[in-house]
Design a protein around this motif. Structure first.
Motif, PDB file in Angstrom:
ATOM      1  N   ALA A  50       0.828  -1.208   0.000  1.00  0.00           N
ATOM      2  CA  ALA A  50       0.000   0.000   0.000  1.00  0.00           C
ATOM      3  C   ALA A  50       0.864   1.259   0.000  1.00  0.00           C
ATOM      4  N   ALA A  51       1.948   1.233   0.800  1.00  0.00           N
ATOM      5  CA  ALA A  51       2.792   2.430   0.911  1.00  0.00           C
ATOM      6  C   ALA A  51       3.448   2.755  -0.436  1.00  0.00           C
ATOM      7  N   VAL A  52       3.903   1.717  -1.142  1.00  0.00           N
ATOM      8  CA  VAL A  52       4.540   1.936  -2.449  1.00  0.00           C
ATOM      9  C   VAL A  52       3.528   2.550  -3.423  1.00  0.00           C
ATOM     10  N   ARG A  53       2.347   1.963  -3.487  1.00  0.00           N
ATOM     11  CA  ARG A  53       1.331   2.467  -4.429  1.00  0.00           C
ATOM     12  C   ARG A  53       0.901   3.875  -4.071  1.00  0.00           C
ATOM     13  N   ASN A  54       0.642   4.111  -2.783  1.00  0.00           N
ATOM     14  CA  ASN A  54       0.135   5.429  -2.382  1.00  0.00           C
ATOM     15  C   ASN A  54       1.219   6.501  -2.394  1.00  0.00           C
ATOM     16  N   SER A  55       2.457   6.102  -2.630  1.00  0.00           N
ATOM     17  CA  SER A  55       3.529   7.091  -2.784  1.00  0.00           C
ATOM     18  C   SER A  55       3.725   7.423  -4.260  1.00  0.00           C
ATOM     19  N   GLY A  56       2.836   6.917  -5.107  1.00  0.00           N
ATOM     20  CA  GLY A  56       2.912   7.210  -6.536  1.00  0.00           C
ATOM     21  C   GLY A  56       3.967   6.370  -7.242  1.00  0.00           C
ATOM     22  N   LEU A  57       4.390   5.273  -6.619  1.00  0.00           N
ATOM     23  CA  LEU A  57       5.394   4.401  -7.227  1.00  0.00           C
ATOM     24  C   LEU A  57       4.698   3.139  -7.719  1.00  0.00           C
ATOM     25  N   GLU A  58       5.464   2.332  -8.428  1.00  0.00           N
ATOM     26  CA  GLU A  58       4.856   1.160  -9.042  1.00  0.00           C
ATOM     27  C   GLU A  58       5.162  -0.080  -8.226  1.00  0.00           C
ATOM     28  N   PHE A  59       4.132  -0.835  -7.889  1.00  0.00           N
ATOM     29  CA  PHE A  59       4.348  -2.123  -7.225  1.00  0.00           C
ATOM     30  C   PHE A  59       4.375  -3.185  -8.322  1.00  0.00           C
ATOM     31  N   PRO A  60       5.529  -3.845  -8.531  1.00  0.00           N
ATOM     32  CA  PRO A  60       5.689  -4.707  -9.704  1.00  0.00           C
ATOM     33  C   PRO A  60       4.666  -5.849  -9.747  1.00  0.00           C
ATOM     34  N   VAL A  61       4.148  -6.104 -10.925  1.00  0.00           N
ATOM     35  CA  VAL A  61       3.262  -7.250 -11.121  1.00  0.00           C
ATOM     36  C   VAL A  61       4.167  -8.397 -11.570  1.00  0.00           C
ATOM     37  N   ALA A  62       4.675  -9.156 -10.607  1.00  0.00           N
ATOM     38  CA  ALA A  62       5.661 -10.193 -10.918  1.00  0.00           C
ATOM     39  C   ALA A  62       5.771 -11.107  -9.714  1.00  0.00           C
ATOM     40  N   LYS A  63       6.671 -12.060  -9.795  1.00  0.00           N
ATOM     41  CA  LYS A  63       6.893 -12.947  -8.662  1.00  0.00           C
ATOM     42  C   LYS A  63       7.977 -12.307  -7.779  1.00  0.00           C
ATOM     43  N   ILE A  64       7.594 -11.888  -6.590  1.00  0.00           N
ATOM     44  CA  ILE A  64       8.539 -11.190  -5.703  1.00  0.00           C
ATOM     45  C   ILE A  64       8.857 -12.111  -4.528  1.00  0.00           C
ATOM     46  N   THR A  65      10.150 -12.347  -4.286  1.00  0.00           N
ATOM     47  CA  THR A  65      10.542 -13.127  -3.117  1.00  0.00           C
ATOM     48  C   THR A  65      11.436 -12.265  -2.242  1.00  0.00           C
ATOM     49  N   THR A  66      11.045 -12.111  -0.990  1.00  0.00           N
ATOM     50  CA  THR A  66      11.868 -11.363  -0.037  1.00  0.00           C
ATOM     51  C   THR A  66      12.369 -12.343   1.012  1.00  0.00           C
ATOM     52  N   ASN A  67      13.681 -12.379   1.169  1.00  0.00           N
ATOM     53  CA  ASN A  67      14.282 -13.262   2.174  1.00  0.00           C
ATOM     54  C   ASN A  67      14.955 -12.419   3.246  1.00  0.00           C
ATOM     55  N   LEU A  68      14.634 -12.715   4.506  1.00  0.00           N
ATOM     56  CA  LEU A  68      15.267 -11.992   5.612  1.00  0.00           C
ATOM     57  C   LEU A  68      16.399 -12.870   6.149  1.00  0.00           C
TER      58      LEU A  68
END
Ligand SMILES: [Zn+2]
Length: 509
Positions: A50-68
């Motif tokens: 939500a923060a990315v979209r509402n900041s006027g940036l693009e949230f990628p439509v793709a497979k996203i993997t985040t590893n901590l």
């Protein structure tokens, strides 16, 4: 594209660097977060989106993997939101990634892209600094506590867009520097000058403050026990900078820091007698420091001690003994410091008037026995000074005339503390109460002529070994208050008198 953004998570007060690794690849649009995230961290995904979209940036439509990473460490808290969002932006080429590699990012995201205050910012910054990191992007609301550490660069931010523009070089953010930390500021508003009479009690409190000794006040209702207790912080030596940092770290983790950057006043914690063991010792689903840690470097005051649950009182034994608490959880054991002065008060019996010449006690023997029995021998043993408080009329306590001020008493306390600091220089001991039992004979010398006195007291009161050591430590403090190198019989006798009360009340029960 792959990216790696650095942030931090806490285990107790210890911070660990977390690499937020993000990979974006073609495939079914999906956002996956792996690497032992706690529930709040999983929710980061939705906040980041939500923060990315509402900041006027693009949230990628793709497979996203985040590893901590590292994956074996349990991650807690919302402070990783910012780094997770930045990872997505870096991996989708919407961020100056080269510059982002220089910083540690801390911040919780709002759905609109604003950056919110986080808990534990100070201990995180200190841990990262110790690991060699110097530059931090932190929520503006946390800037003061973080800037208490001088050898790091703190850049406060308010929104995701501001961070992006800063990294792109479009916006300048000034490094935040705290002007000046005034450790001498005086802000304790209760003073012993408002309390007339009760000289014996005040003397006991002075000794307690001078040697950091635990103290039990025993007396009828209205004798000024609570009034005196609340004034104890006014005669305690000021926090050193190092002590203040220790205190502030705990309050930061507990989410109790207000506007101040650094807490400069010794904590005085006075939990209600309905308190649970968990709230006193610490714990819960997301383990937070308990009252014993919030009182670290200060005072833990339990008013009307027998009103607390027995199990709660007993739970104090370990933190009092070790000066740290260990909180077990599924994946690890957390540790919080708990070096506090234990101050408590109680009535002599349930109705309060046992031994009072002006009132009649209405309690049965059995009731008195049960009441006193709530305080076990091991707890009594850990309290250096027991003082009996006599009844006094309220007029006496608070008549117009002023009594000796806290500032006067504090002068004597500080003199005695200075003697102790010199005595223990380089030994990580700061007061007589902290002398380890095995070193007691190295630091506390008793003239052979006084040994007989001790033997007699021992025979009469049947002191335990622990009580004996407490007597030696308290007599050392009494001698220090007098500026006397040698412990005299008067010092020893006074210290013994603070242990004989237990015998009078508990001895034959
Ligand atoms: Zn009674």
């Amino acid at each position: 594209m792959f990216s790696c953004i650095k942030t931090c998570t806490l285990e107790g007060l210890e911070g660990h660097i977390i690499d937020v690794e993000t990979d974006i690849s073609r495939g079914m649009p999906k956002f996956m977060i792996v690497g032992l995230p706690a529930t709040a961290v999983k929710e980061s995904v939705e906040r980041a989106r939500a923060a990315v979209r509402n900041s006027g940036l693009e949230f990628p439509v793709a497979k996203i993997t985040t590893n901590l990473a590292p994956a074996n460490l349990k991650k807690e808290g919302t402070q990783m939101d910012l780094a997770i969002a930045l990872g997505i932006l870096a991996s989708s080429d919407q961020l100056n990634y080269d510059k982002a590699e220089e910083y540690i990012f801390l911040g919780e995201l709002s759905l609109d892209g604003a950056i919110n205050r986080i808990d534990g910012a100070l201990p995180m910054v200190i841990s990262c600094r110790d690991l060699g990191y110097k530059k931090f992007i932190v929520p503006a609301a946390n800037k003061k506590e973080c800037a208490v550490i001088a050898d790091v660069e703190i850049y406060p931010v308010e929104s995701l867009n501001q961070v992006i523009d800063f990294l792109d070089g479009k916006e300048k953010i000034d490094r935040f520097i705290l002007d000046h930390i005034d450790m001498q500021n005086d802000f304790y508003n209760l003073d012993f000058e408002d309390m007339r009479g009760q000289e014996k009690l005040k003397r006991a409190l002075e000794i307690s403050a001078a040697g950091n000794h635990n103290l039990l006040m025993l007396g009828p209702p209205g004798s000024g026990k609570t009034m005196a207790a609340k004034r104890l912080p006014s005669i305690l030596p000021r926090l050193t900078f190092e002590e203040a940092i220790e205190v502030t770290k705990i309050y930061s983790v507990a989410g109790l820091l207000k506007e101040e950057g650094l807490i400069r006043q010794r904590p005085f914690r006075s939990p209600h007698h309905s308190a649970s063991s968990a709230s006193l010792i610490g714990g819960g689903r997301i383990p937070k420091p308990g009252e014993v840690s919030l009182a670290h470097n200060g005072v833990l005051f339990l008013d009307e001690l027998p009103e607390f649950q027995r199990s709660v009182i007993e739970a104090l034994r370990q933190p009092m003994e070790d000066c740290v608490v260990n909180i077990s959880r599924v994946s690890a054991t957390l540790q919080y410091p708990s070096d506090f002065l234990f101050l408590c008060s109680m009535n002599p019996c349930p109705c309060g008037y046992l031994g009072d010449p002006n009132h009649e006690c209405t309690c049965t023997d059995r009731e008195i026995s049960n009441y006193l029995g709530k305080i076990s021998a091991p707890i009594l043993d850990r309290i250096d000074i027991h003082v009996e408080v006599n009844p006094v009329s309220f007029d006496d306590l608070s008549s117009g005339e002023k009594a000796e001020s806290s500032a006067e008493i504090l002068k004597r306390v500080e003199r005695a503390r200075d003697i102790q600091l010199k005595r223990f220089e380089g030994k990580k001991i700061y007061s007589n109460s902290q002398i380890p039992d095995k070193l007691i004979h190295e630091y506390i010398k008793i003239d052979p002529s006084l040994k007989k006195l001790i033997q007699m007291a021992f025979k009469k009161y049947k002191f335990s070994g622990r009580a004996y050591n407490k007597i030696l430590k308290v007599s050392r403090t009494i001698a220090d208050l007098e500026g006397s190198e040698e412990i005299k019989d008067s010092h020893l006798l006074e210290a013994i008198s603070y242990r004989s009360i237990a015998n009078d009340y508990w001895g034959n029960r």
